[in-house]
Design an enzyme around this catalytic site. Structure first.
Site, PDB file in Angstrom:
ATOM      1  N   ASP A  21      32.678 -27.623 -29.211  1.00 41.23           N
ATOM      2  CA  ASP A  21      33.044 -27.515 -27.908  1.00 41.23           C
ATOM      3  C   ASP A  21      34.670 -26.235 -27.896  1.00 41.23           C
ATOM      4  O   ASP A  21      35.702 -26.417 -28.885  1.00 41.23           O
ATOM      5  CB  ASP A  21      33.311 -28.269 -27.680  1.00 41.23           C
ATOM      6  CG  ASP A  21      33.309 -28.500 -25.580  1.00 41.23           C
ATOM      7  OD1 ASP A  21      33.418 -27.432 -25.332  1.00 41.23           O
ATOM      8  OD2 ASP A  21      34.004 -29.580 -25.051  1.00 41.23           O
ATOM      9  N   HIS A  38      33.144 -17.230 -28.265  1.00 34.24           N
ATOM     10  CA  HIS A  38      31.516 -17.735 -29.579  1.00 34.24           C
ATOM     11  C   HIS A  38      31.327 -16.554 -30.435  1.00 34.24           C
ATOM     12  O   HIS A  38      30.782 -17.589 -31.667  1.00 34.24           O
ATOM     13  CB  HIS A  38      30.180 -17.469 -28.241  1.00 34.24           C
ATOM     14  CG  HIS A  38      29.952 -18.284 -26.611  1.00 34.24           C
ATOM     15  ND1 HIS A  38      29.897 -19.387 -27.150  1.00 34.24           N
ATOM     16  CD2 HIS A  38      29.511 -17.573 -25.762  1.00 34.24           C
ATOM     17  CE1 HIS A  38      29.895 -19.961 -25.236  1.00 34.24           C
ATOM     18  NE2 HIS A  38      30.215 -19.298 -25.174  1.00 34.24           N
ATOM     19  N   LEU A 132      22.354 -29.370 -49.263  1.00 34.01           N
ATOM     20  CA  LEU A 132      23.209 -29.834 -48.115  1.00 34.01           C
ATOM     21  C   LEU A 132      21.862 -29.365 -47.240  1.00 34.01           C
ATOM     22  O   LEU A 132      21.448 -27.870 -46.961  1.00 34.01           O
ATOM     23  CB  LEU A 132      24.061 -28.855 -47.493  1.00 34.01           C
ATOM     24  CG  LEU A 132      25.275 -28.660 -46.288  1.00 34.01           C
ATOM     25  CD1 LEU A 132      25.355 -30.071 -45.907  1.00 34.01           C
ATOM     26  CD2 LEU A 132      25.933 -27.863 -45.979  1.00 34.01           C
TER      27      LEU A 132
HETATM   28  C1  FPP Z   1      31.168 -24.850 -26.553  1.00 33.77           C
HETATM   29  O1  FPP Z   1      31.978 -23.977 -26.108  1.00 33.77           O
HETATM   30  C2  FPP Z   1      29.626 -24.357 -27.543  1.00 33.77           C
HETATM   31  C3  FPP Z   1      28.679 -23.809 -27.152  1.00 33.77           C
HETATM   32  C4  FPP Z   1      27.946 -24.086 -25.772  1.00 33.77           C
HETATM   33  C5  FPP Z   1      27.584 -23.051 -28.066  1.00 33.77           C
HETATM   34  C6  FPP Z   1      28.000 -22.576 -29.690  1.00 33.77           C
HETATM   35  C7  FPP Z   1      27.892 -22.174 -30.069  1.00 33.77           C
HETATM   36  C8  FPP Z   1      28.708 -21.124 -31.142  1.00 33.77           C
HETATM   37  C9  FPP Z   1      29.868 -22.143 -31.678  1.00 33.77           C
HETATM   38  C10 FPP Z   1      28.172 -19.834 -31.838  1.00 33.77           C
HETATM   39  C11 FPP Z   1      27.212 -19.373 -32.510  1.00 33.77           C
HETATM   40  C12 FPP Z   1      26.332 -20.003 -33.188  1.00 33.77           C
HETATM   41  C13 FPP Z   1      25.806 -20.574 -34.072  1.00 33.77           C
HETATM   42  C14 FPP Z   1      24.716 -21.419 -34.641  1.00 33.77           C
HETATM   43  C15 FPP Z   1      25.120 -19.286 -34.617  1.00 33.77           C
HETATM   44  P1  FPP Z   1      31.921 -23.858 -24.618  1.00 33.77           P
HETATM   45  O2  FPP Z   1      32.097 -22.377 -24.657  1.00 33.77           O
HETATM   46  O3  FPP Z   1      31.142 -25.276 -23.592  1.00 33.77           O
HETATM   47  O4  FPP Z   1      33.860 -23.719 -24.103  1.00 33.77           O
HETATM   48  P2  FPP Z   1      34.421 -23.638 -22.973  1.00 33.77           P
HETATM   49  O5  FPP Z   1      33.803 -25.721 -22.996  1.00 33.77           O
HETATM   50  O6  FPP Z   1      35.893 -24.299 -23.382  1.00 33.77           O
HETATM   51  O7  FPP Z   1      34.430 -23.143 -22.121  1.00 33.77           O
END
Ligand code: FPP
Length: 247
Positions: A21, A38, A132
């Site tokens: 997050d 992201h 893994l």
């Molecule tokens: C949360 O941050 C993250 C996500 C909803 C997406 C997770 C994706 C990645 C880490 C990148 C791609 C992953 C792979 C496996 C290639 P948020 O956007 O909710 O952040 P915020 O709460 O600060 O708005």
């Protein structure tokens, strides 16, 4: 002594799950668009996997896209799907070199065709790897998973394949998306939020929960080691007394 050297090899959590997050907030702090967060979040995924692998974690499960995430602006959803495809393409070689098996949980059929195809390809290519297992939770929601599980088991009861008396924990485990995974030992959530957000509700029954203020794109191997060190300093009692555990 480095953090990594302080980790007790015989007490490494077998299964680490991560709620990644803070990508959006990380980008905002830098005056950038959310997608930039992201993109850098994808780099942190590599750090977490490498860190876990170096200390002998056997299963890492990452909350990459929730059922609720479909409600984000289409441009952001599209970008996340593109990022998934490009990361899978780019990292396949590394997964092979490091003997890492890719797995996915969630409603994979809901993913765009291109993302599904690439995902299934990498899962197939890495299926014999054994160092893994990295599981991506994609279009995943724990309640949706439980509903699906209840339906699958009900259907077997109806068709006399399972009797009601025989429904126990193992029957439920065997019908979840996570049927091939052990229980979660350690759940990490970044960005300071202290919530589970519909992630692996059944599977974290006895997990240790670790919350850190680090925003996901800043997460490094060292943060993984820190979380594992913290885990190792806790006493897991599984409902027993401290005396019983230390006997
Ligand atoms: C949360 O941050 C993250 C996500 C909803 C997406 C997770 C994706 C990645 C880490 C990148 C791609 C992953 C792979 C496996 C290639 P948020 O956007 O909710 O952040 P915020 O709460 O600060 O708005």
């Amino acid at each position: 002594m480095s953090l990594k050297d302080q980790i007790q090899v015989d007490k490494v959590p077998q299964h680490v799950a991560v709620i990644m997050d803070g990508n959006g907030r990380w980008a905002k702090k830098k005056g950038m668009m959310r997608v930039f967060g992201h993109e850098n979040g994808a780099k942190a995924v590599k750090e977490a996997i490498e860190g876990g692998s170096e200390i002998g974690v056997k299963f890492i499960t990452l909350y990459a896209f929730s059922t609720e995430n479909w409600n984000r602006p289409k441009s952001e959803v599209d970008k996340l799907m593109q990022l998934l495809v490009s990361t899978l393409k780019k990292e396949l070689k590394k997964l092979q070199e490091n003997n890492i098996k890719l797995n996915a949980i969630g409603n994979i059929d809901a993913l765009p065709k291109k993302a599904r195809k690439e995902l299934l390809n990498v899962i197939d290519e890495t299926k014999n790897n054994s160092q893994l297992t990295v599981t991506l939770a994609l279009s995943y929601g724990s309640r949706e998973e439980l509903i699906k599980t209840v339906k699958l088991i009900s259907d077997k009861v109806k068709n006399n394949i399972i009797s009601i008396e025989n429904i126990d924990e193992s029957v439920i485990n065997n019908h979840l998306y996570t049927q091939n995974l052990p229980d979660v030992d350690l759940l990490i959530r970044t960005s300071g939020e202290q919530r589970i957000s519909n992630f692996l509700l059944w599977q974290i029954a006895y997990a240790e929960l670790y919350f850190t203020n680090v925003l996901w794109p800043d997460f490094t191997k060292e943060h993984m080691f820190e979380a594992v060190m913290n885990f190792q300093n806790r006493e897991r009692r599984f409902g027993k007394t401290s005396e019983q555990i230390n006997k």
